[in-house]
Design a protein around this motif. Structure first.
Motif, PDB file in Angstrom:
ATOM      1  N   PRO A  41       1.042  -1.540  -0.014  1.00  0.00           N
ATOM      2  CA  PRO A  41      -0.311   0.143  -0.083  1.00  0.00           C
ATOM      3  C   PRO A  41       0.829   1.242  -0.047  1.00  0.00           C
ATOM      4  O   PRO A  41       1.762   1.525   0.523  1.00  0.00           O
ATOM      5  CB  PRO A  41      -1.290  -0.053   1.022  1.00  0.00           C
ATOM      6  N   VAL A  42       0.200   2.426  -0.890  1.00  0.00           N
ATOM      7  CA  VAL A  42       1.174   3.524  -1.126  1.00  0.00           C
ATOM      8  C   VAL A  42       0.085   4.562  -0.991  1.00  0.00           C
ATOM      9  O   VAL A  42      -0.976   4.550  -0.607  1.00  0.00           O
ATOM     10  CB  VAL A  42       2.005   3.981  -1.961  1.00  0.00           C
ATOM     11  N   VAL A  43       0.387   5.681   0.222  1.00  0.00           N
ATOM     12  CA  VAL A  43      -0.529   6.723   0.019  1.00  0.00           C
ATOM     13  C   VAL A  43      -0.146   7.975  -0.797  1.00  0.00           C
ATOM     14  O   VAL A  43       1.508   8.421  -0.971  1.00  0.00           O
ATOM     15  CB  VAL A  43      -0.845   7.108   1.056  1.00  0.00           C
ATOM     16  N   THR A  44      -0.802   8.759  -0.650  1.00  0.00           N
ATOM     17  CA  THR A  44       0.387  10.315  -1.026  1.00  0.00           C
ATOM     18  C   THR A  44       0.848  10.463  -0.890  1.00  0.00           C
ATOM     19  O   THR A  44       0.405  10.654   0.437  1.00  0.00           O
ATOM     20  CB  THR A  44      -1.160  11.075  -1.553  1.00  0.00           C
ATOM     21  N   GLY A  45       1.773  10.895  -1.663  1.00  0.00           N
ATOM     22  CA  GLY A  45       3.149  11.943  -0.511  1.00  0.00           C
ATOM     23  C   GLY A  45       4.118  10.876  -0.570  1.00  0.00           C
ATOM     24  O   GLY A  45       5.324  11.064  -0.567  1.00  0.00           O
ATOM     25  N   ASP A  46       3.576   9.379  -0.612  1.00  0.00           N
ATOM     26  CA  ASP A  46       4.788   8.414  -0.521  1.00  0.00           C
ATOM     27  C   ASP A  46       5.761   8.627  -1.885  1.00  0.00           C
ATOM     28  O   ASP A  46       5.484   8.982  -3.154  1.00  0.00           O
ATOM     29  CB  ASP A  46       4.378   7.308  -0.818  1.00  0.00           C
ATOM     30  N   ILE A  47       6.946   7.677  -1.440  1.00  0.00           N
ATOM     31  CA  ILE A  47       8.188   8.023  -2.628  1.00  0.00           C
ATOM     32  C   ILE A  47       8.235   6.582  -2.957  1.00  0.00           C
ATOM     33  O   ILE A  47       9.148   5.828  -2.337  1.00  0.00           O
ATOM     34  CB  ILE A  47       8.705   8.512  -2.990  1.00  0.00           C
ATOM     35  N   ALA A  48       8.022   5.716  -3.903  1.00  0.00           N
ATOM     36  CA  ALA A  48       8.002   4.615  -4.675  1.00  0.00           C
ATOM     37  C   ALA A  48       9.815   4.188  -5.815  1.00  0.00           C
ATOM     38  O   ALA A  48       9.730   6.122  -6.952  1.00  0.00           O
ATOM     39  CB  ALA A  48       7.434   3.879  -5.703  1.00  0.00           C
ATOM     40  N   ARG A  49      10.555   3.718  -5.079  1.00  0.00           N
ATOM     41  CA  ARG A  49      11.604   3.029  -6.512  1.00  0.00           C
ATOM     42  C   ARG A  49      12.101   1.348  -6.575  1.00  0.00           C
ATOM     43  O   ARG A  49      11.776   0.915  -6.151  1.00  0.00           O
ATOM     44  CB  ARG A  49      12.468   4.277  -5.830  1.00  0.00           C
ATOM     45  N   LEU A  50      11.617   1.778  -7.932  1.00  0.00           N
ATOM     46  CA  LEU A  50      12.137   0.624  -8.049  1.00  0.00           C
ATOM     47  C   LEU A  50      13.008   0.464  -8.966  1.00  0.00           C
ATOM     48  O   LEU A  50      14.027   1.268 -10.086  1.00  0.00           O
ATOM     49  CB  LEU A  50      10.763   0.057  -9.331  1.00  0.00           C
ATOM     50  N   HIS A  51      13.963  -0.431  -8.707  1.00  0.00           N
ATOM     51  CA  HIS A  51      15.073  -1.137  -9.490  1.00  0.00           C
ATOM     52  C   HIS A  51      14.958  -2.797  -9.995  1.00  0.00           C
ATOM     53  O   HIS A  51      14.381  -3.871  -9.249  1.00  0.00           O
ATOM     54  CB  HIS A  51      17.293  -1.111  -8.066  1.00  0.00           C
ATOM     55  N   GLN A  52      15.075  -1.834 -11.509  1.00  0.00           N
ATOM     56  CA  GLN A  52      15.836  -4.081 -12.393  1.00  0.00           C
ATOM     57  C   GLN A  52      16.559  -3.629 -12.776  1.00  0.00           C
ATOM     58  O   GLN A  52      17.563  -3.158 -13.895  1.00  0.00           O
ATOM     59  CB  GLN A  52      14.586  -3.677 -13.736  1.00  0.00           C
ATOM     60  N   LEU A  53      17.122  -5.105 -12.770  1.00  0.00           N
ATOM     61  CA  LEU A  53      18.175  -5.514 -13.483  1.00  0.00           C
ATOM     62  C   LEU A  53      18.679  -6.048 -14.152  1.00  0.00           C
ATOM     63  O   LEU A  53      18.051  -7.189 -14.201  1.00  0.00           O
ATOM     64  CB  LEU A  53      19.693  -6.157 -12.061  1.00  0.00           C
ATOM     65  N   ASN A  54      18.787  -5.758 -15.538  1.00  0.00           N
ATOM     66  CA  ASN A  54      19.112  -6.917 -16.280  1.00  0.00           C
ATOM     67  C   ASN A  54      19.770  -7.895 -16.584  1.00  0.00           C
ATOM     68  O   ASN A  54      21.173  -6.567 -16.983  1.00  0.00           O
ATOM     69  CB  ASN A  54      18.757  -5.551 -17.689  1.00  0.00           C
ATOM     70  N   ILE A  55      20.223  -9.082 -17.082  1.00  0.00           N
ATOM     71  CA  ILE A  55      20.834  -9.690 -16.445  1.00  0.00           C
ATOM     72  C   ILE A  55      20.755 -10.838 -18.187  1.00  0.00           C
ATOM     73  O   ILE A  55      20.341 -11.010 -18.304  1.00  0.00           O
ATOM     74  CB  ILE A  55      20.810 -10.698 -15.713  1.00  0.00           C
ATOM     75  N   SER A  56      22.005 -11.522 -18.319  1.00  0.00           N
ATOM     76  CA  SER A  56      22.198 -12.641 -19.538  1.00  0.00           C
ATOM     77  C   SER A  56      21.349 -13.480 -19.333  1.00  0.00           C
ATOM     78  O   SER A  56      20.695 -13.780 -17.651  1.00  0.00           O
ATOM     79  CB  SER A  56      23.738 -12.649 -20.033  1.00  0.00           C
ATOM     80  N   GLU A  57      21.364 -14.734 -20.293  1.00  0.00           N
ATOM     81  CA  GLU A  57      20.616 -15.617 -19.813  1.00  0.00           C
ATOM     82  C   GLU A  57      21.203 -16.747 -19.353  1.00  0.00           C
ATOM     83  O   GLU A  57      20.005 -17.380 -18.336  1.00  0.00           O
ATOM     84  CB  GLU A  57      20.204 -16.191 -20.997  1.00  0.00           C
TER      85      GLU A  57
END
Length: 114
Positions: A41-57
């Motif tokens: 759950p997030v509410v107004t004023g929250d800051i969300a940060r997503l890290h996506q690591l791209n790796i080889s097969e």
């Protein structure tokens, strides 16, 4: 995934989230408006940060093998039943498998104010 600088997903085996996913449906294409987990759950004023690591097969296959072997155990951090061969070579004793995997990845970071 971070919400207000707090790590929300621990990528350890046995959790309910798939921290490692194939890109069969994306095949290297950019992901737009991707929401990997919607139960934080997030509410107004929250800051969300997503890290996506791209790796080889190959790197994916290595980590996925470890994840599957350890996630099936009811004991967190259980030792896999056998060695998972990585891509590191023991130069002094080539007949002995070295433990580990050497890889590099790119990372994409997106931050959103709610």
């Amino acid at each position: 995934l971070f919400i207000n600088e707090q790590l929300m997903i621990n990528p350890s085996p046995g959790n309910i989230y798939r921290a490692i996913q194939k890109d069969d449906f994306f095949n290297g294409q950019p992901l737009l408006n991707y929401l990997p987990f919607d139960n934080f759950p997030v509410v107004t004023g929250d800051i969300a940060r997503l890290h996506q690591l791209n790796i080889s097969e190959q790197m994916y296959n290595y980590y996925y093998s470890i994840f599957n072997l350890t996630a099936s155990s009811p004991v967190s951090g259980d030792v896999p039943p056998g060695n998972i061969k990585g891509n590191i070579v023991n130069l002094n004793k080539p007949d002995k498998n070295a433990l580990g995997y050497f890889g590099a990845c790119s990372i994409s970071i997106k931050t959103k104010s709610i």
